[in-house]
Design an enzyme around this catalytic site. Structure first.
Site, PDB file in Angstrom:
ATOM      1  CG  HIS A 290       2.276  11.309  -4.235  1.00 50.41           C
ATOM      2  ND1 HIS A 290       1.049  10.660  -4.186  1.00 50.41           N
ATOM      3  CD2 HIS A 290       2.159  12.384  -3.421  1.00 50.41           C
ATOM      4  CE1 HIS A 290       0.247  11.326  -3.379  1.00 50.41           C
ATOM      5  NE2 HIS A 290       0.893  12.374  -2.906  1.00 50.41           N
ATOM      6  CE1 TYR A 465       5.320   4.291 -12.393  1.00 51.88           C
ATOM      7  CE2 TYR A 465       4.486   2.845 -10.672  1.00 51.88           C
ATOM      8  CZ  TYR A 465       5.469   3.179 -11.587  1.00 51.88           C
ATOM      9  OH  TYR A 465       6.595   2.408 -11.689  1.00 51.88           O
ATOM     10  CG  HIS A 466       0.073   8.471  -7.048  1.00 52.86           C
ATOM     11  ND1 HIS A 466       0.581   8.368  -5.770  1.00 52.86           N
ATOM     12  CD2 HIS A 466      -0.286   7.221  -7.413  1.00 52.86           C
ATOM     13  CE1 HIS A 466       0.542   7.098  -5.387  1.00 52.86           C
ATOM     14  NE2 HIS A 466       0.020   6.382  -6.369  1.00 52.86           N
ATOM     15  N   PRO A 467      -0.334  11.239 -11.198  1.00 55.47           N
ATOM     16  CG  PRO A 467      -0.524  10.973 -13.515  1.00 55.47           C
ATOM     17  CD  PRO A 467      -0.102  10.250 -12.269  1.00 55.47           C
TER      18      PRO A 467
END
Length: 529
Positions: A290, A465-467
């Site tokens: 995101h 911070y959503h890999p």
């Protein structure tokens, strides 16, 4: 240290801690949880606002950096990932979001049997200890404390009211029957302290004789024999798994470990003299994240920026926290949120707001010196996908991260629409009267100039911070694991973390990662019968 266990879990992050707890709970199996980082001893981990001290800190953050990205006008971004027990749940913003029910139905429709909403819901419920209004959709008595925010700020309340005045519905539980609407965030906290996956799942399990937790034990590669994983090689030596190894090292660590072990795309392994044990072209592909644009508004009302601008004020805030466990130190990364639809997705929300009563260029740099708030906006389901690439055959060398942000026209248009909506909400009362000036993007970026807005987003947006997605679950040729999370073509190993998401969920990823750990443990125990 014993050299043999029934199950080895690699990575003590959001999913790994849940796995280790549930696999050891029955007492029938010896379980080892291996974590490359340290224990969660660092005091700032346990203070909710501690992400200001943990992100970018090599004690608690692996400190990844992406490659320059064309979609961001050649910029590279820092990618914080948690280092130590709890993984990223020990340094994240504490925000608890399950995603949309349709997300999981979409997974099932891609051929992932057992992952539709009705079948993942029990695992969300079992994980939760929800302190809010009772509902059949919410859990009570689970290990993970989920609470309503203990903090309020006038500027956030005004944003929510302004959004309502623009026609958007108030939603007091976006994890309930519908996600759509505006309201306040829920967070993983208990009595004013962070409830990481380590606190939730490892603390009550530490004394179990059949659970061994090994920190500073980085796995170098998997032990393989005739296309079966039989254990792992750590920096301290080999450890055997009598039953299975489960990779829970996250969207970067899990695919990297598979590739270092010879499982992955041949063209990624060959340049580094890694023998291809089993070619899986999807390992490291399908990376999704995101991307957030962060409009910032200077305002008349007091915000965190100036509430902490002196040592005296900081001391008062610290004293309040010590005595009452209340105040700004209990603050999650955002207070207000909104899950709203643009013209590109009228049937379900495609953007999410994070409303913060503070502003900063990055958490590590600390707040600006003037009163301001941030109306961060992101696209919930980006089409753009990236990949990771090895740089060597050594486990200590970070892989290259290619996020490929804003590569599709839909992603570009949706983010621009989100920024324009942020501006529209800020023009509504009672918020408008509280705003002094638009600091970012600023008046130089005209409200009707989509090209300028997009260029500003390319120059200023950052990860939230959503890999995910780099070991995707499925039955197509790029799938890495099957619906029971077993690696295709290799026995004795599964992957259970955010990397298995075939498509990114519509919201923050910590809660879904914990659910994945819960569901993985249930499937493993079921298969062991």
């Amino acid at each position: 240290m014993p050299k043999q266990y029934d199950y080895i879990v690699v990575g003590a992050g959001s999913a790994g801690c849940a796995l280790a707890n549930r696999l050891s709970e029955c007492g029938r199996y010896q379980v080892a949880l291996l974590e490359a980082g340290p224990t969660d001893w660092y005091p700032w981990i346990h203070v909710p606002v501690g992400y200001f001290k943990t992100m970018g800190n090599p004690l608690t953050d692996w400190g990844y950096q992406t490659q320059p990205c064309a979609g961001l006008n050649g910029r590279s971004l820092p990618w914080p990932r948690g280092r130590g027990l709890g993984g990223s749940s020990s340094i994240n913003g504490l925000l608890y979001v399950r995603g949309q029910q349709q997300d999981y139905d979409d997974w099932a429709n891609l051929g992932n049997e057992g992952w539709d909403w009705q079948q993942v819901l029990p695992h969300f419920v079992n994980s939760e200890d929800w302190s809010g209004k009772a509902s059949s959709l919410r859990g009570k008595g689970g290990p993970l404390s989920v609470s309503e925010t203990r903090l309020s700020r006038p500027i956030v309340d005004a944003w929510i009211e302004a959004a309502e005045n623009l026609g958007y519905a108030r939603n007091d539980d976006y994890n309930g029957s519908t996600q759509e609407g505006v309201g306040l965030f829920q967070l993983t906290a208990r009595n004013g302290r962070r409830c990481s996956s380590a606190v939730a799942y490892l603390k009550p399990a530490r004394k179990r004789a059949n659970l061994t937790i090994l920190t500073r034990s980085r796995v170098e590669k998997l032990l393989l024999q005739n296309k079966r994983v039989t254990g792992v090689i750590t920096q301290h030596g080999p450890i055997q798994a009598k039953r299975e190894v489960v990779l829970s090292s996250g969207a970067i660590g899990s695919p990297q470990l598979l590739m270092l072990s010879g499982i992955g795309p041949h063209h990624e392994l060959q340049p580094h003299n890694i023998d291809t044990v089993h070619e899986l072209v999807g390992v490291g592909r399908n990376m999704q994240d995101h991307l957030q644009a962060r409009p910032v508004y200077k305002c008349k009302t007091s915000t965190i920026n100036t509430e902490i601008n002196s040592l005296f004020k900081q001391a008062l805030i610290g004293l309040e926290y010590l005595l009452k466990r209340t105040g700004p130190m209990t603050m999650a990364a955002s207070l207000g949120t909104g899950f709203l639809s643009t013209e590109y997705s009228p049937e379900r929300p495609d953007i999410q707001f994070h409303i913060q009563p503070w502003s900063a260029d990055s958490p590590a740099e600390g707040p600006h010196k003037f009163d301001a708030f941030t109306a961060s906006v992101l696209q919930l389901r980006p089409q753009s996908t990236g990949h990771i690439s090895l740089v060597s055959d050594r486990f200590m060398d970070y892989p290259q991260l290619h996020p490929n942000y804003l590569a599709t026209e839909l992603d570009q248009k949706t983010l621009v629409a989100g920024i324009k909506l942020a501006r529209q909400i800020c023009q509504q009362e009672p918020l408008r009267s509280m705003i002094v000036d638009e600091f970012k993007p600023g008046k130089q970026v005209a409200e009707d100039d989509d090209a300028a807005i997009l260029n500003w987003a390319r120059d200023n947006s950052t990860t939230i911070y959503h890999p995910t997605g780099t070991c995707k679950m499925g039955i197509d040729e790029e799938a890495v694991v099957d619906p029971r999370l077993r690696v295709h073509g290799i026995d004795g190993v599964r992957v259970a973390d955010a990397s298995i998401m075939p498509t990114i969920v519509s919201g923050n990823t910590n809660a879904p990662a914990i659910m994945i750990g819960e569901k993985a443990a249930a499937m493993i125990l079921e298969d062991a019968q």
